[in-house]
Design an enzyme around this catalytic site. Structure first.
Site, short mmCIF file in Angstrom:
data_model
loop_
_atom_site.label_atom_id
_atom_site.label_comp_id
_atom_site.label_asym_id
_atom_site.label_seq_id
_atom_site.Cartn_x
_atom_site.Cartn_y
_atom_site.Cartn_z
N GLY A 212 -29.80 -18.52 13.52
CA GLY A 212 -30.28 -18.30 14.89
C GLY A 212 -30.85 -19.58 15.46
CG ASN A 213 -30.89 -20.54 19.25
OD1 ASN A 213 -31.72 -20.17 20.07
ND2 ASN A 213 -29.60 -20.21 19.34
CG HIS A 214 -36.84 -22.53 17.22
ND1 HIS A 214 -37.54 -21.66 16.43
CD2 HIS A 214 -36.55 -23.60 16.45
CE1 HIS A 214 -37.69 -22.20 15.23
NE2 HIS A 214 -37.09 -23.38 15.21
CB ALA A 280 -29.85 -20.89 23.17
#
Ligand code: CTP
Length: 403
Positions: A212-214, A280
């Site tokens: 995943g990402n932030h 994102a």
């Protein structure tokens, strides 16, 4: 959330039997999130009590310029009340009060407030059928409408006199939806559909792990709220996030992976007028998803990744009349890269964030953006809250679609 949320609404009550319905009207307006104050004509006090209305509105109810029984009482300023109001609803509006409004008579606080108010004024007539039909009443309707006041027409039905006909005040629910629809109808994105993507995507490695990402999703959620407040019908396709938004004009479609987001975006894009892709999205995902939890048997683990589908680019390929907006997060040669992305993905507008700007980026509540349109006009903005950035983005979209 109703479009009336956060609005200051002044309710003017004149002396008709329909005044008994104003208790429900105040309740509904408060429920819609409005701050409600009530001004009554002196004669209307015989039909509904100020105590009921002040309890429901949580504000004192005023009906005269001062309280005759209390020498220390303060002057009730019609000017202040008129300026406080974002909207003034006069319900019920009797033949007498409308005639005075039309002629400029101001022999009570309600009428003086009417003359002082600069905000939109709505009036909901209520009277017996013959009074409603009288040329004098028709003249008041016409005069008030020529002043720009908005009439909420009376309905037909059984009247307090026992007669059946036109003159019954619109029901409180109908008054509220009339005002909501009227406000919405004047908003610049009313009748338009806006599709948004927001947040990160999670790409499964096994049943318990993901890549995943932030991304917090905040930018996309702020954009959704601005679009809805501009009158649009909003579809917000969001990856996993803690953001919440309750707005009657926003439908949230939760997704997890880039593939889910791709499918939902293609489903809603067809009928969208504006699409903004602020998510994102993971660029790569594990080629194989392990069906069972991967055990740490080996000292190293290699995951083979494959590209996800580029949702924005795929929509750019098929777009017809949609206004398509993408985001670009860059670290170097920002303008060149963003311009290339705008062309490559067939966008109308690209929002550039530079990772070199302090306070801009994934987790922050602020953002600093540069907008580049299809003609490569560049507009730079200062560091702002994401809510203000969302407003700037929609101002630019509105300029472009009305140009
Ligand atoms: N985007 C998308 N689907 C993807 C990847 C990105 O819809 N699979 C969208 C993002 O929502 C954003 C824009 O594309 O609006 C820019 O994404 P970015 O990853 O920065 O652009 P890329 O063209 O993938 O270029 P690069 O990562 O190489 O900078």
């Amino acid at each position: 959330m109703s479009i009336l949320s956060g609005k200051n609404i002044l309710l003017g009550i004149s002396a008709g039997i329909a005044a008994y319905k104003t208790a429900s009207l105040v309740r509904l307006l408060v429920k819609a999130g409005a701050d409600v104050k009530v001004v009554m004509s002196p004669a209307s006090l015989d039909f509904v009590t100020p105590l009921t209305l002040s309890t429901l509105s949580k504000h004192p109810v005023v009906s005269s310029f001062y309280n005759e029984d209390d020498e220390s009482a303060v002057w009730n300023s019609h000017v202040e009340l008129g300026l406080w109001a974002d909207l003034f609803i006069i319900a019920p509006a009797t033949a007498n009060t409308m005639s005075k409004m039309a002629s400029g008579t101001c022999d009570n606080l309600l009428l003086a407030t009417y003359l002082s108010a600069k905000c939109p004024v709505y009036f909901a007539p209520a009277m017996d059928l013959d009074m409603y039909k009288h040329p004098s009443t028709a003249h008041s309707f016409k005069t008030l409408q020529s002043f720009g006041n908005i009439m909420i027409p009376a309905t037909s039905g059984e009247l307090a006199s026992g007669l059946v006909g036109e003159g019954r005040m619109a029901e409180p629910e109908d008054i509220v939806s009339f005002v909501e629809n009227h406000i919405l109808g004047q908003l610049p994105l009313y009748g338009k559909k806006v599709m948004l993507t927001a947040g990160p995507t999670y790409e499964a490695i096994d049943p318990v792990r993901f890549i995943g990402n932030h991304s917090s999703g905040k930018m996309g959620f702020e954009l959704a709220e601005v679009a809805a407040n501009l009158g649009a019908e909003v579809i917000l396709i969001s990856g996993p996030t803690n953001q919440t938004l309750q707005h009657s004009r926003v439908k949230i479609v939760p997704v997890v992976s880039a593939q889910d987001m791709y499918e939902q975006a293609h489903l809603y894009f067809k009928t969208a007028d504006i699409a903004i892709l602020a998510a994102a999205v993971a660029d790569y995902k594990p080629k194989e998803v392990a069906l069972q939890k991967i055990k740490k048997d080996d000292s190293t683990l290699t995951l083979e990744l494959e590209k996800t589908k580029d949702i924005l680019a795929s929509l750019g390929e098929i777009k017809s009349n949609q206004f398509l907006v993408g985001f670009a997060l860059e670290t170097h040669n920002e303008l060149e890269h963003a311009k290339a992305k705008l062309k490559r993905k067939h966008l109308n507008l690209i929002v550039l964030n530079s990772l070199n700007d302090k306070g801009a980026g994934f987790k922050s509540d602020t953002n600093k953006v540069t907008l580049i349109d299809a003609q490569e006009h560049i507009t730079e903005f200062t560091l702002k809250s994401k809510a203000d950035v969302a407003q700037d983005i929609f101002n630019e979209i509105l300029n472009q679609i009305h140009a």
